[in-house]
Enzyme design. Structure first.
Site, PDB file in Angstrom:
ATOM      1  CG  ASP A  49      -0.337  -0.140   2.519  1.00 34.99           C
ATOM      2  OD1 ASP A  49       0.908  -0.161   2.594  1.00 34.99           O
ATOM      3  OD2 ASP A  49      -1.081  -0.228   3.522  1.00 34.99           O
ATOM      4  CB  SER A  50       4.558   1.705  -0.048  1.00 32.67           C
ATOM      5  OG  SER A  50       4.773   0.522  -0.788  1.00 32.67           O
ATOM      6  CG  ASP A  88       0.527  -4.151   2.070  1.00 33.93           C
ATOM      7  OD1 ASP A  88       0.776  -5.079   2.874  1.00 33.93           O
ATOM      8  OD2 ASP A  88       1.326  -3.229   1.843  1.00 33.93           O
ATOM      9  CE  LYS A 118       3.220  -6.028   3.749  1.00 34.77           C
ATOM     10  NZ  LYS A 118       2.785  -4.981   4.731  1.00 34.77           N
ATOM     11  CD  GLU A 120       0.540  -1.765   8.029  1.00 33.60           C
ATOM     12  OE1 GLU A 120       0.096  -1.024   8.949  1.00 33.60           O
ATOM     13  OE2 GLU A 120       1.091  -1.316   7.017  1.00 33.60           O
ATOM     14  CD  GLU A 187       7.953  -0.497   7.757  1.00 38.62           C
ATOM     15  OE1 GLU A 187       8.164   0.616   7.242  1.00 38.62           O
ATOM     16  OE2 GLU A 187       6.939  -1.177   7.485  1.00 38.62           O
TER      17      GLU A 187
END
Length: 285
Positions: A49-50, A88, A118, A120, A187
């Site tokens: 999502d960057s 993401d 993925k 978070e 991270e």
């Protein structure tokens, strides 16, 4: 470059973890970047999502939608045959109801052809990790600095620097493994904590700003090539100044157009002599 040519699977990663063979992961957001990453031998391609910041121009990952992720993943999977493609789950999706998370994961796999997702978070997403893995959707977990929670964390700060927070991250890593995650992205944590977590888990740990002792590393495509980024994090190694090369090339094109140096004779086609006579146009005039 890795000599592995078979498609990378969770089983492949598990074998590499045991054999202590490092795993190379990189982000990609479109067909050409995915194809280059694949040709270069990357093992895992993350449609992160960057993309919100490096492709869509947002100031964080928070505005990125599920439809954005699916759109970009479709382009990436068209350029890949060997590497594992992980996508993401964007902001808040991992925290929705089990049914909504399952629908999002199914769309990412069915419509976009990703290998898995993925997400978070730690304890707060455990039940959804279990639900996804039970449904056959591979899950890569993500702890430490979690960009979707950057406002809550107070900025892009190193996590796990004190005993209490380090123990929390270690505990949550173990719980995510128990919940079925096949790998963990760690991270922006101290190298020592990353080493403890890597040695404590049976699943691969992939670091970003987490030091030298993880099972693999991941960086953002645009960061290592310095494509358009003003601020490069300290944990990034720059491998090429591609952004500058591109700007220089475009600038040269603009100047050629302005000075009428482009197009040249070799770039054009001509009428037959008969047609030129009919319209009264001479070659090159």
């Amino acid at each position: 470059m890795s000599m592995q040519r078979k498609k990378v699977t969770t089983r492949t990663l598990q074998k590499w973890k045991l054999a202590k063979e490092p795993i190379a992961m990189i982000t990609a957001y479109d067909f050409p970047s995915a194809k280059m990453a694949e040709q270069a031998g990357a093992d895992i391609i993350l449609v992160g999502d960057s993309l919100g910041m490096v492709v869509l121009g947002y100031d964080s990952t928070i505005p990125v939608t599920l439809d954005d992720m699916i759109h970009h993943t479709k382009a990436v999977t068209r350029g890949v045959s060997r590497a594992m493609v992980i996508t993401d789950l964007p902001f808040m999706v991992a925290h929705l109801s089990k049914d909504e998370v399952l629908r999002a994961g199914a769309r990412i796999m069915q419509e976009a052809r990703a290998y898995g997702v993925k997400l978070e978070g730690g304890s707060e997403v455990l039940e959804n990790v279990k639900a996804l893995t039970t449904a056959g959707i591979p899950v890569m977990a993500h702890l430490g600095l979690t960009p979707q929670s950057v406002n809550q964390l107070g900025g892009y700060l190193i996590q796990g620097k004190d005993a209490k927070s380090a123990e929390r991250i270690l505990t949550e890593a173990k719980r995510l493994e128990e919940a079925g995650a096949f790998a963990l992205v760690l991270e922006c944590v101290p190298e020592e904590l990353a080493r403890v977590i890597t040695e404590s888990l049976d699943i691969p740990v992939i670091g970003i700003g987490a030091g030298r002792f993880c099972d693999g590393q991941v960086l953002v495509f645009h960061d290592i090539l310095q494509m358009g980024g003003e601020r490069i994090p300290s944990f990034v190694k720059t491998y090429a100044q591609v952004g500058k090369t591109m700007v220089d090339a475009i600038q040269a094109y603009v100047q050629d157009v302005k000075q009428r140096r482009f197009p040249e004779e070799k770039h054009v086609t001509h009428w037959s002599e008969t047609m030129s006579v009919v319209y009264g146009v001479s070659e090159g005039k």
